[in-house]
Scaffold this active site. Structure first.
Site, PDB file in Angstrom:
ATOM      1  N   ASP A 146      -0.097   4.940  -3.276  1.00  0.00           N
ATOM      2  CA  ASP A 146       0.900   4.457  -4.223  1.00  0.00           C
ATOM      3  C   ASP A 146       0.505   4.833  -5.652  1.00  0.00           C
ATOM      4  OD1 ASP A 146       2.938   2.565  -5.462  1.00  0.00           O
ATOM      5  OD2 ASP A 146       3.107   2.055  -3.342  1.00  0.00           O
ATOM      6  N   SER A 179       8.386   2.593  -6.153  1.00  0.00           N
ATOM      7  CA  SER A 179       7.916   2.414  -4.778  1.00  0.00           C
ATOM      8  C   SER A 179       9.052   2.125  -3.809  1.00  0.00           C
ATOM      9  CB  SER A 179       6.883   1.294  -4.734  1.00  0.00           C
ATOM     10  OG  SER A 179       5.779   1.604  -5.557  1.00  0.00           O
ATOM     11  N   HIS A 231      13.694  -1.539 -12.966  1.00  0.00           N
ATOM     12  CA  HIS A 231      14.225  -2.811 -12.462  1.00  0.00           C
ATOM     13  C   HIS A 231      15.616  -3.112 -13.021  1.00  0.00           C
ATOM     14  CE1 HIS A 231      10.528  -4.355 -10.531  1.00  0.00           C
ATOM     15  NE2 HIS A 231       9.925  -3.619 -11.436  1.00  0.00           N
ATOM     16  N   ARG A 279       5.844  -2.666 -19.374  1.00  0.00           N
ATOM     17  CA  ARG A 279       5.207  -2.073 -18.186  1.00  0.00           C
ATOM     18  C   ARG A 279       5.871  -0.749 -17.837  1.00  0.00           C
ATOM     19  NH1 ARG A 279       2.293  -4.642 -13.825  1.00  0.00           N
ATOM     20  NH2 ARG A 279       2.644  -3.732 -11.765  1.00  0.00           N
ATOM     21  N   ASP A 280       7.189  -0.758 -17.783  1.00  0.00           N
ATOM     22  CA  ASP A 280       7.945   0.469 -17.533  1.00  0.00           C
ATOM     23  C   ASP A 280       8.367   1.139 -18.831  1.00  0.00           C
ATOM     24  OD1 ASP A 280       7.802  -0.015 -14.765  1.00  0.00           O
ATOM     25  OD2 ASP A 280       9.514  -1.375 -14.890  1.00  0.00           O
ATOM     26  N   ARG A 332       7.432 -10.462 -18.223  1.00  0.00           N
ATOM     27  CA  ARG A 332       7.785 -10.242 -16.819  1.00  0.00           C
ATOM     28  C   ARG A 332       6.660 -10.604 -15.831  1.00  0.00           C
ATOM     29  NH1 ARG A 332       8.231  -3.933 -15.538  1.00  0.00           N
ATOM     30  NH2 ARG A 332       7.663  -4.672 -13.471  1.00  0.00           N
ATOM     31  N   ARG A 361       6.358 -11.072  -7.014  1.00  0.00           N
ATOM     32  CA  ARG A 361       6.972 -10.517  -5.812  1.00  0.00           C
ATOM     33  C   ARG A 361       6.110 -10.788  -4.581  1.00  0.00           C
ATOM     34  NH1 ARG A 361       6.523  -4.002  -6.825  1.00  0.00           N
ATOM     35  NH2 ARG A 361       4.274  -3.848  -7.062  1.00  0.00           N
ATOM     36  N   ARG A 374      16.715  -3.769  -8.914  1.00  0.00           N
ATOM     37  CA  ARG A 374      15.618  -3.610  -7.953  1.00  0.00           C
ATOM     38  C   ARG A 374      15.292  -4.965  -7.349  1.00  0.00           C
ATOM     39  NH1 ARG A 374       9.937  -0.570  -9.321  1.00  0.00           N
ATOM     40  NH2 ARG A 374       8.588  -1.978  -8.163  1.00  0.00           N
ATOM     41  N   ALA A 375      15.011  -4.969  -6.053  1.00  0.00           N
ATOM     42  CA  ALA A 375      14.955  -6.224  -5.308  1.00  0.00           C
ATOM     43  C   ALA A 375      13.643  -6.973  -5.433  1.00  0.00           C
ATOM     44  CB  ALA A 375      15.214  -5.936  -3.824  1.00  0.00           C
ATOM     45  N   ASP A 376      12.523  -6.259  -5.443  1.00  0.00           N
ATOM     46  CA  ASP A 376      11.269  -6.922  -5.120  1.00  0.00           C
ATOM     47  C   ASP A 376      10.912  -8.071  -6.049  1.00  0.00           C
ATOM     48  OD1 ASP A 376      10.790  -5.124  -7.184  1.00  0.00           O
ATOM     49  OD2 ASP A 376       8.798  -4.559  -6.488  1.00  0.00           O
ATOM     50  N   ARG A 377      11.214  -7.969  -7.336  1.00  0.00           N
ATOM     51  CA  ARG A 377      10.809  -9.010  -8.273  1.00  0.00           C
ATOM     52  C   ARG A 377      11.943  -9.997  -8.603  1.00  0.00           C
ATOM     53  NH1 ARG A 377       5.656  -8.313  -9.993  1.00  0.00           N
ATOM     54  NH2 ARG A 377       4.763  -6.228  -9.780  1.00  0.00           N
ATOM     55  N   LYS A 404       2.268  -4.461  -1.465  1.00  0.00           N
ATOM     56  CA  LYS A 404       2.986  -3.271  -0.989  1.00  0.00           C
ATOM     57  C   LYS A 404       3.330  -3.340   0.499  1.00  0.00           C
ATOM     58  CE  LYS A 404       2.882  -0.987  -4.934  1.00  0.00           C
ATOM     59  NZ  LYS A 404       4.074  -0.515  -5.667  1.00  0.00           N
ATOM     60  N   ASP A 410      -1.286   2.554  -8.255  1.00  0.00           N
ATOM     61  CA  ASP A 410      -0.100   2.019  -8.922  1.00  0.00           C
ATOM     62  C   ASP A 410      -0.366   0.662  -9.560  1.00  0.00           C
ATOM     63  OD1 ASP A 410       2.693   2.217  -9.600  1.00  0.00           O
ATOM     64  OD2 ASP A 410       3.051   0.632  -8.148  1.00  0.00           O
ATOM     65  N   HIS A 454      -0.731   0.153 -13.587  1.00  0.00           N
ATOM     66  CA  HIS A 454       0.223  -0.635 -14.376  1.00  0.00           C
ATOM     67  C   HIS A 454      -0.461  -1.532 -15.411  1.00  0.00           C
ATOM     68  CE1 HIS A 454       4.084   0.437 -12.852  1.00  0.00           C
ATOM     69  NE2 HIS A 454       3.865   0.023 -11.619  1.00  0.00           N
ATOM     70  N   ASP A 467       4.194   8.010  -3.223  1.00  0.00           N
ATOM     71  CA  ASP A 467       5.586   7.598  -3.413  1.00  0.00           C
ATOM     72  C   ASP A 467       6.116   7.899  -4.808  1.00  0.00           C
ATOM     73  OD1 ASP A 467       3.893   5.748  -4.569  1.00  0.00           O
ATOM     74  OD2 ASP A 467       5.061   3.998  -3.945  1.00  0.00           O
ATOM     75  N   HIS A 468       5.227   8.063  -5.783  1.00  0.00           N
ATOM     76  CA  HIS A 468       5.596   8.385  -7.165  1.00  0.00           C
ATOM     77  C   HIS A 468       4.308   8.522  -7.958  1.00  0.00           C
ATOM     78  CE1 HIS A 468       4.492   4.304  -8.317  1.00  0.00           C
ATOM     79  NE2 HIS A 468       5.236   3.860  -7.308  1.00  0.00           N
ATOM     80  N   HIS A 488       5.400   4.248 -14.355  1.00  0.00           N
ATOM     81  CA  HIS A 488       5.380   5.397 -13.460  1.00  0.00           C
ATOM     82  C   HIS A 488       5.612   6.666 -14.273  1.00  0.00           C
ATOM     83  CE1 HIS A 488       6.892   2.461 -10.114  1.00  0.00           C
ATOM     84  NE2 HIS A 488       5.654   2.224 -10.483  1.00  0.00           N
TER      85      HIS A 488
END
Length: 558
Positions: free
Chosen positions: A28, A81, A140, A170-171, A206, A213, A286-289, A361, A430, A434, A471-472, A500
């Site tokens: 990752d 991811s 996100h 972060r992003d 965040r 998550r 985006r779902a995870d968070r 993950k 990853d 971050h 994955d990235h 990323h």
């Protein structure tokens, strides 16, 4: 075979045998970039990955892991991811997250669907609350989508709006929160001029508020709940701009970890707690968070923290965050319908599958890999193992994470002879990348490399095949750069990149079970993550479905 003629049966590959044990390893956040002092992968001791890269060139190449290759709108959109593992597992490119929302906003369909009509019921007498990440990172959420959503609801009868903003860092660059809040405040001022009572009601960083998550740390969600629903937080301000500027002035403060705050009126009362009769939209795509907050907002039975007060609301997500759990029940934009994933095909063809990662993950090698689907396709043929992640600390404090534990579980599964495919995700590059901690990320990359060796050694023992990919990008470039590629400076210091990247990622194949003459093709130069599924199917001895992205390998007679 159904009435349509569809069959799960895959044709045999004419030149590749069945029955080999295959390890699929996803590193990752492991991209490929020029060697320099900010390339943590290059600066780490990674003898295993180095040997794969320096080995036979026909067994190592790069693939695209961002932008249109993973279903995102433009080539400026960094991969993540979730979409990465969707593509790896699905074998096809589906419109994803931001792109789905963009299309729905552009067409206006977002304001015509069941989800919007559901929340609209509260517009006349209640408040519309919008909760999510205030960012233009496109991972996100995106600020321009929030702006279009505000415009749309203002044209469709909303009378009162409250925003609960989560700062990024972060992003996007740390410190960008100030400009985002200023932009949003200007938009809200214009709405107030039109007679709509629109304000920011609460906020926080965040990683400290709301956006945990995989149920790693419910206290993060509780801090958000207290501010957003109860109107309670340790810091109170009369404006969001004042809040962000003041909290950022504290020593070592950064956008990711700002403490929760609420906005209060002249009497010190919160301007926007969520109460009975209100509507709530979580605007992250985006779902995870968002899944944990969605559970807190929606589940009647809930014991992960004391909610104190559970308002009767109309709640919708920007998207459906978990298709298997049907969570949330209402959403503004329908998800991509990812069907016929490679995992499902292989299970239908008798391939016994083991998947493993640590908590942060685990969903990526299961839920996302399987097309946003929870659970097993066939419990008799599959086993998924989750190793608990460290909680209560930032990942740079324990940068080795659970890489060795994951590798040992994979080794055990390989040597057991019970599985045909062993699939793992090694999160180190990853998750530690971050944090922006370069030294820790170097340690993280070394740990991931050591884990790869454990798995490859096991594959060697059983005469199997390995596929190592990512994955990235992330850990391969840890500095923000100008258009000429030079590191950006601020106050004489380089600006660390925590997001990323747009870099390609490696894929390597090998192992004693790899048939003679197997090599990467030269006629798929723009190959991406979605091409990996057909490649893995081939290595299992099957031809991929005709609508899958083409395989990356060919077999030449030697």
């Amino acid at each position: 075979m159904g009435s349509s003629g569809f069959s799960w049966k895959l044709p045999d590959h004419p030149k590749l045998p069945k029955g080999k044990t295959i390890a699929v390893i996803v590193l990752d956040g492991w991209g490929e970039a020029n060697p320099n002092e900010y390339n943590c992968i290059h600066n780490a001791e990674t003898p295993t990955m180095d040997s794969l890269k320096k080995g036979a060139p026909e067994h190592w190449r790069l693939v695209r892991a961002h932008g249109k290759a993973v279903g995102l709108p433009t080539e400026d959109d960094m991969g993540n991811s979730e979409v990465g593992h969707n593509a790896l597992g699905a074998g096809r490119i589906f419109a994803q997250g931001a792109k789905l929302v963009d299309l729905a906003l552009e067409s206006g369909k977002i304001f015509e669907g069941d989800g919007f009509n559901y929340i609209k019921e509260s517009f006349e007498t209640g408040t519309l609350h919008l909760i999510g990440l205030l960012s233009d990172g496109g991972v996100h959420s995106r600020l321009d989508q929030v702006q279009l959503l505000l415009k749309g609801v203002s044209e469709r009868g909303v009378k009162r709006i409250r925003l609960h903003v989560l700062t990024d860092g972060r992003d996007v660059l740390d410190g960008s929160s100030v400009a985002f809040v200023e932009t949003l405040e200007n938009d809200l001022a214009k709405l107030r001029e039109k007679g709509i009572d629109a304000r920011i009601a609460s906020g926080g960083g965040r990683m400290n508020v709301t956006m945990d998550r995989y149920e790693n740390d419910w206290s993060v969600v509780k801090r958000g709940w207290d501010a957003q629903v109860l109107g309670e937080a340790p810091f109170k301000f009369t404006s969001a701009l004042e809040a962000v500027k003041t909290l950022r002035a504290a020593p070592k403060a950064n956008d990711q970890y700002l403490p929760p705050f609420v906005i209060v009126d002249e009497s010190g009362k919160s301007v926007g707690p969520i109460v009975d009769g209100d509507a709530v939209v979580t605007f992250n795509f985006r779902a995870d968070r968002m899944t944990m907050l969605a559970k807190a907002l929606e589940y009647e039975k809930f014991d992960n923290f004391d909610r104190v007060r559970v308002p009767k609301i109309r709640y919708a997500g920007m998207l459906e965050y978990d298709g298997e759990l049907k969570l949330p029940r209402h959403y503004l934009v329908s998800p991509p319908e990812i069907d016929r994933t490679s995992g499902e095909y292989l299970v239908h063809n008798g391939v016994r599958t083991f998947a493993c990662s640590e908590t942060v993950k685990f969903g990526h090698v299961t839920f996302f890999w399987n097309g946003n689907r929870s659970g097993y396709f066939n419990a008799d043929l599959e086993q998924y193992v989750e190793i608990p992640s460290d909680s209560g600390i930032t990942f740079n404090e324990q940068p080795k994470m659970k890489a060795v534990e994951i590798a040992e579980k994979a080794k055990e599964a390989i040597l057991s002879g019970k599985f045909d495919q062993i699939r793992v995700n090694l999160p180190n590059g990853d998750m530690v990348g971050h944090t922006g901690d370069i030294e820790a990320t170097i340690v993280a990359c070394k740990a991931a490399d050591e884990a790869v060796k454990i798995i490859l050694d096991a594959i060697q023992q059983v005469g199997g095949i390995y596929v190592v990919t990512a994955d990235h990008g992330n850990a391969e470039d840890m500095v923000k750069r100008d258009k000429a590629g030079k590191p950006l400076l601020k106050d004489g210091k380089v600006q660390i990149l925590t997001s990323h990247t747009l870099e390609p990622v490696p894929i390597a194949i090998g192992g004693p079970g790899l048939a003679p003459g197997v090599r990467f093709r030269n006629d798929v130069p723009t190959g991406g993550l979605a091409n990996v599924a057909a490649t893995v199917m081939n290595l299992h001895g099957f031809e991929a479905p005709s609508d899958y992205e083409t395989t990356l390998i060919e077999v030449v007679d030697k």
